[in-house]
Design a protein around this motif. Structure first.
Motif, mmCIF file in Angstrom:
data_model
loop_
_atom_site.group_PDB
_atom_site.id
_atom_site.type_symbol
_atom_site.label_atom_id
_atom_site.label_comp_id
_atom_site.label_asym_id
_atom_site.label_seq_id
_atom_site.Cartn_x
_atom_site.Cartn_y
_atom_site.Cartn_z
ATOM 1 N N ARG A 4 0.828 -1.204 0.000
ATOM 2 C CA ARG A 4 0.000 0.000 0.000
ATOM 3 C C ARG A 4 0.866 1.258 0.000
ATOM 4 N NH1 ARG A 4 -3.866 2.107 4.902
ATOM 5 N NH2 ARG A 4 -4.580 3.993 3.863
ATOM 6 N N ARG A 237 -1.671 3.404 14.831
ATOM 7 C CA ARG A 237 -0.722 3.404 13.715
ATOM 8 C C ARG A 237 0.548 4.169 14.063
ATOM 9 N NH1 ARG A 237 -5.274 4.483 8.968
ATOM 10 N NH2 ARG A 237 -5.899 2.282 8.744
ATOM 11 N N VAL A 390 -13.604 -0.169 9.196
ATOM 12 C CA VAL A 390 -13.114 -1.175 8.246
ATOM 13 C C VAL A 390 -11.725 -1.681 8.623
ATOM 14 C CG1 VAL A 390 -14.488 -0.189 6.383
ATOM 15 C CG2 VAL A 390 -12.135 0.582 6.688
ATOM 16 N N HIS A 391 -11.203 -1.210 9.758
ATOM 17 C CA HIS A 391 -9.895 -1.681 10.213
ATOM 18 C C HIS A 391 -9.970 -3.179 10.524
ATOM 19 C CE1 HIS A 391 -6.257 -2.078 12.688
ATOM 20 N NE2 HIS A 391 -5.844 -0.979 12.095
ATOM 21 N N PRO A 392 -8.929 -3.950 10.171
ATOM 22 C CA PRO A 392 -8.971 -5.409 10.418
ATOM 23 C C PRO A 392 -9.218 -5.784 11.872
ATOM 24 C CG PRO A 392 -7.142 -4.842 8.972
ATOM 25 C CD PRO A 392 -7.718 -3.546 9.443
ATOM 26 N N LEU A 393 -8.832 -4.916 12.811
ATOM 27 C CA LEU A 393 -9.009 -5.222 14.230
ATOM 28 C C LEU A 393 -10.336 -4.726 14.793
ATOM 29 C CD1 LEU A 393 -5.407 -4.459 15.589
ATOM 30 C CD2 LEU A 393 -6.371 -6.654 14.843
ATOM 31 N N SER A 394 -11.180 -4.168 13.959
ATOM 32 C CA SER A 394 -12.463 -3.664 14.449
ATOM 33 C C SER A 394 -13.332 -4.824 14.940
ATOM 34 C CB SER A 394 -13.205 -2.911 13.339
ATOM 35 O OG SER A 394 -14.506 -2.569 13.753
ATOM 36 N N ARG A 397 -18.265 -6.295 13.623
ATOM 37 C CA ARG A 397 -18.284 -6.923 12.305
ATOM 38 C C ARG A 397 -19.474 -6.466 11.454
ATOM 39 N NH1 ARG A 397 -13.222 -7.850 11.675
ATOM 40 N NH2 ARG A 397 -12.309 -9.179 13.288
ATOM 41 N N SER A 400 -18.866 -3.020 10.317
ATOM 42 C CA SER A 400 -17.758 -3.046 9.366
ATOM 43 C C SER A 400 -18.248 -3.442 7.986
ATOM 44 C CB SER A 400 -16.681 -4.026 9.845
ATOM 45 O OG SER A 400 -15.624 -4.106 8.911
ATOM 46 N N ARG A 404 -18.089 -1.114 4.607
ATOM 47 C CA ARG A 404 -17.458 -1.531 3.344
ATOM 48 C C ARG A 404 -18.440 -1.418 2.189
ATOM 49 N NH1 ARG A 404 -12.589 -3.924 4.471
ATOM 50 N NH2 ARG A 404 -12.304 -4.588 6.636
#
Length: 506
Positions: A4, A237, A390-394, A397, A400, A404
């Motif tokens: 990315r 981050r 949309v963070h993978p650790l959210s 679900r 999310s 998306r």
């Protein structure tokens, strides 16, 4: 994450030029300080001033950028003097630092210029702590800052002003409506001050020499965020980027900082990395910042593994301070901010469609291109506001998945709007009464999603008897696809069943 940051699309090579110009401008500033006989401390201060001038000044026009750059000393030099004068008065120094934090965030209400001046003022105070500046050094530091700003401006506005050949970027002001504590920037100023106060207090418990790292972490977590969700993600981050940067610092800065040439190369690479990755990965930008800072500490003769480990701890404290502040002090919810940006995106979709329809109807003055550029900028803010969901650790679900879906459908809208604008720009494109009907249906879909009128006038059109000139089918295809995407948005935005699209016609 690596892909990315370094393989992300770079239309027009803007990021590459942005980063390369930064290396040139900062290098020239530091070289000018050296030729003027300034000390290493002054050269570092001047290099920082040049970096900020090239990085934080983001006015929509070149003229506006030049004005903001000229105003940077007005905001920064008094703060530099204040911090130096209070160097040996800890309580007054700490209170003044917190005041600068609050004022700097509050200044964001005046748009990009207020943001730039606020950042510059904060970093001048920060730099005095980093370099242990005392009043006797002020004349030299003033000269270095002014000389470096002139050098950076010469590169940006003279040697390599690539913006002159580009269309002006769309200026998108953040949602800052309201008064008093109802205004987002006011809330953020309070949050930043409280968070910085926490970071300052705990940071001083960890180190009475490097406590300012914690305050700096809190400050930069707040930059470019609006909601509590955005701030939490940015704090994570920042911490991750710092940890990765420390790992690289152990491998690069520790063994090479005694070699001036190698150190200069590493700093230049760090500068390039900061500017090149800033718009695509905050984690990688922080890695580059940490490596560059590690090398600067090496040049100052204070670098060791314990110092790098302390930086991780102070960064964690600062990030925690920011997170606690946005969660507990006048919180701005992710939902409210996201709704505001999505609504602006939808209204911009309607405005783009209206401009395209007017152009197809023969109005030569109508031009959807600026609206398309504005839509792209707004969608960037939508993605930022939805990043926490949309963070993978959210853990949320269901939300999310809806987020998306909203992003995907808004991207569909943008794609169809770009296609519509492209067709409308064709001088051979002809008007078809069906186009007006389709545009009105798009307007109705936007009204249904935003619960507010868009200002248009609905008029019935009998498509069965309306003339159908040749060449209208591509336009209709874009409009019908746009209408379907807007109708589909009702599900994730309103939780309702999908609105039938049978009336959309063909």
């Amino acid at each position: 994450m690596l892909k990315r940051a370094f393989v992300a699309p770079d239309p027009g090579r803007i990021r590459l030029r942005f980063a390369s110009r930064a290396v040139l401008g900062i290098g020239l500033a530091v070289a000018a300080c050296g030729l003027a006989g300034h000390s290493l401390v002054a050269a570092i201060t001047g290099g920082l001033a040049a970096l900020l001038a090239l990085f934080t000044v983001t006015d929509a026009t070149v003229r506006g950028q030049a004005v903001t750059t000229a105003l940077l000393p007005v905001a920064g030099l008094p703060v530099l003097a204040l911090a130096a004068l209070l160097h040996d008065v800890p309580v007054a120094r700490d209170l003044a630092f917190l005041a600068v934090v609050g004022a700097g965030v509050y200044a964001r209400r005046w748009g990009p210029r207020g943001h730039s001046l606020g950042v510059f003022a904060f970093m001048m105070f920060f730099a005095t702590q980093f370099l242990h500046t005392v009043p006797g050094q002020l004349p030299e530091l003033y000269a270095a800052v002014l000389l470096s700003l002139v050098a950076a401006a010469a590169v940006r506005f003279g040697v390599w002003c690539y913006e002159l050949r580009l269309p002006a970027p769309a200026a998108v002001a953040p949602p800052t409506g309201g008064t008093g504590l109802a205004r987002i920037t006011t809330r953020q100023a309070v949050q930043a001050t409280v968070g910085a106060g926490f970071a300052l207090a705990v940071g001083q418990l960890l180190s009475d020499q490097r406590w300012y790292w914690a305050v700096g972490a809190t400050w930069w977590v707040f930059v470019a965020t609006t909601s509590r969700g955005e701030t939490v993600v940015r704090g994570f981050r920042r911490f991750l980027g710092t940890v990765l940067g420390i790992v690289v610092g152990f491998a690069v800065a520790v063994p090479l900082h005694h070699d001036p040439v190698a150190a200069a190369v590493v700093v230049a690479v760090g500068v390039f990395g900061i500017f090149y990755t800033a718009h695509v990965s905050y984690t990688w930008m922080m890695l580059a910042v940490t490596v560059m800072a590690s090398m600067l500490y090496g040049l100052l003769g204070v670098l060791d593994p314990a110092l790098l480990a302390l930086r991780v701890s102070e960064t964690a404290v600062g990030s925690l301070g920011a997170v606690l502040a946005v969660l507990l002090v006048l919180p701005v919810t992710t939902h409210s901010v996201t709704d505001a940006w999505v609504e602006r995106a939808l209204r911009c979709v309607h405005a783009c469609t209206a401009e395209a329809a007017a152009r197809l109807a023969g109005n030569a003055a109508a031009d959807p291109a600026p609206r398309v550029a504005e839509l792209e900028a707004i969608l960037g803010r939508v993605r930022l506001s939805l990043a926490p969901l949309v963070h993978p650790l959210s853990p949320m679900r269901a939300r999310s998945g809806r987020a998306r879906q909203v992003l995907a459908l808004l991207d569909d809208c943008a794609r169809e709007v770009r296609g519509l604008a492209s067709v409308a720009a064709d001088p051979e494109a002809s008007h078809d009464a069906r186009l007006a009907a389709a545009c009105w249906r798009v307007e109705a879909a936007v009204e249904a999603l935003t619960d507010a009128p868009t200002g248009g006038q609905h008029r019935p059109v009998d498509e069965a008897v309306a003339p159908h000139p040749a060449g209208a089918e591509p336009v209709l295809a874009h409009l019908h696809a746009l209408e379907r995407a807007l109708l589909d948005l009702a599900v994730p935005l309103r939780g309702s069943n999908r609105v039938p699209v049978g009336a959309a016609g063909a």
